[in-house]
Design a protein around this motif. Structure first.
Motif, PDB file in Angstrom:
ATOM      1  N   HIS A   3       0.812  -1.303   0.025  1.00  0.00           N
ATOM      2  CA  HIS A   3      -0.189  -0.034  -0.090  1.00  0.00           C
ATOM      3  C   HIS A   3       0.957   1.239   0.003  1.00  0.00           C
ATOM      4  CE1 HIS A   3      -2.515  -3.235   1.640  1.00  0.00           C
ATOM      5  NE2 HIS A   3      -3.556  -2.318   1.463  1.00  0.00           N
ATOM      6  N   ALA A   4       2.035   1.118   0.672  1.00  0.00           N
ATOM      7  CA  ALA A   4       2.868   2.559   0.936  1.00  0.00           C
ATOM      8  C   ALA A   4       3.518   2.489  -0.355  1.00  0.00           C
ATOM      9  CB  ALA A   4       3.863   2.244   2.072  1.00  0.00           C
ATOM     10  N   LEU A   5       3.896   1.634  -1.019  1.00  0.00           N
ATOM     11  CA  LEU A   5       4.742   1.545  -2.207  1.00  0.00           C
ATOM     12  C   LEU A   5       4.023   2.117  -3.190  1.00  0.00           C
ATOM     13  CD1 LEU A   5       7.020  -1.665  -1.806  1.00  0.00           C
ATOM     14  CD2 LEU A   5       7.625   0.673  -1.138  1.00  0.00           C
ATOM     15  N   VAL A   6       2.681   1.500  -3.484  1.00  0.00           N
ATOM     16  CA  VAL A   6       1.907   2.077  -4.705  1.00  0.00           C
ATOM     17  C   VAL A   6       1.539   3.630  -4.510  1.00  0.00           C
ATOM     18  CG1 VAL A   6      -0.286   1.649  -5.541  1.00  0.00           C
ATOM     19  CG2 VAL A   6       1.096  -0.435  -5.061  1.00  0.00           C
ATOM     20  N   ALA A   7       1.022   3.996  -3.069  1.00  0.00           N
ATOM     21  CA  ALA A   7       0.710   5.166  -3.125  1.00  0.00           C
ATOM     22  C   ALA A   7       1.907   6.207  -3.328  1.00  0.00           C
ATOM     23  CB  ALA A   7       0.306   5.308  -1.621  1.00  0.00           C
TER      24      ALA A   7
END
Length: 323
Positions: free
Chosen positions: A38-42
């Motif tokens: 989630h953090a990487l995609v965002a």
């Protein structure tokens, strides 16, 4: 007259102060691991000018902070360096106990991806084979460290937090595990994706044991209790954005994997192969569900390993669900 001026100024300053309270800089922790998708995609979207969380935060900006493992992220919470973080269940449980409720779990995030890796030609096959051997974990007290100690403990094998123990557990950063594995300075590594796949591909490793579903909660979303009490709307907004992003990730696996590879390439300043993400992804399940029962295993394991002292505690207040 002076009192009138003070009251006049306070009247006009009050709305500005209220707006400032509602629009803080949200400092979010994460690890550069596929399990923190989630953090990487965002972040990858943000670098393309697509701020995923903006519609949910009402103008609040996000500043991302990278950590190697959970205990470091929890220390940052206590030091008021971050407000909310993606983290493993064991560190947040330990932090909740130490701080007497200073942190809460507000959402699930990811399950799966943790495993015990040995060299391909290793004769090690069961827990008792590891007596006198060396196993690396990402950090003392992190989720994989606790799972490793519990796996050995279930077989009656003693481990120690510092010196002693029948098996030597060697906490070290994930980037340090690779050369230690290649050089033979460790006999095995209990780590998490993408490091599991990297050990397979780059260090001739094979998976001896994968964490089963009931023990495979890998990443949760945890918030500072003080921050949440002060800015409940900001935390609630981030949770809504996180859950919506989870739905997007589940619906768009191919784009998700490419964005993860692109973001890890950017952050590591070197190519992170898409093939590595493809290899690791089937072992992971994005899942925002969470319950206190998820943490009961980790509490028992940490107590058994001596990572948490004292008697078993009631952890009902650890998890705070948001509708």
């Amino acid at each position: 007259m002076r009192n009138v001026i003070i009251l006049f100024s306070a009247f006009f300053l009050a709305p500005s102060l209220a707006r400032a309270e509602q629009l803080p800089m949200l400092r979010v922790g994460y690890f550069p691991n596929i399990t923190h998708a989630h953090a990487l995609v965002a972040q990858n979207m943000a670098h393309e000018g697509k701020d995923w969380f903006a519609p949910y935060l009402g103008g609040t900006e996000i500043k991302w902070h990278s950590f190697n493992a959970g205990p470091s992220a929890m220390e940052a919470i206590f030091a008021n360096a971050i407000d909310i973080t993606y983290v493993g269940p064991s560190p947040v449980l330990n932090a909740w106990i130490r701080s007497k409720g200073g942190v809460t779990v507000v959402s699930g995030s990811m399950r799966g991806g943790g495993a015990l890796v040995v060299p391909k030609d290793s004769t090690l096959s069961e827990p008792r084979d590891f007596i006198g051997k060396r196993i690396a974990t990402p950090q003392l007290g992190n989720t994989q460290d606790v799972n490793c100690r519990a796996w050995l403990g279930d077989a009656g094998i003693k481990t120690a937090v510092s010196s002693g123990g029948e098996v030597k557990i060697m906490p070290m950063s994930n980037p340090s595990i690779m050369p230690a594995f290649l050089s033979g300075n460790i006999d095995a590594a209990w780590t998490v994706e993408p490091w599991v796949s990297r050990l397979e591909n780059e260090a001739g490793g094979r998976i001896l044991y994968s964490e089963p579903p009931e023990k495979s909660l890998t990443t949760v979303l945890a918030a500072s209790r003080k921050f949440e009490d002060r800015f409940p709307q900001t935390v609630a907004g981030f949770i809504k954005g996180h859950r919506a992003l989870g739905e997007w990730i589940r619906a768009n696996p191919e784009e998700t994997k490419q964005r993860i590879a692109n973001e890890l390439t950017r952050q590591m300043k070197g190519e992170f192969p898409r093939s590595l993400v493809d290899q690791a992804w089937p072992r992971l399940t994005p899942d925002d569900s969470i319950a206190v029962a998820d943490f009961e295993y980790f509490l028992e394991a940490a107590l058994g390993a001596g990572l948490i002292k004292g008697e078993k505690q009631n952890i009902t207040d650890l998890v705070k669900t948001h509708d």
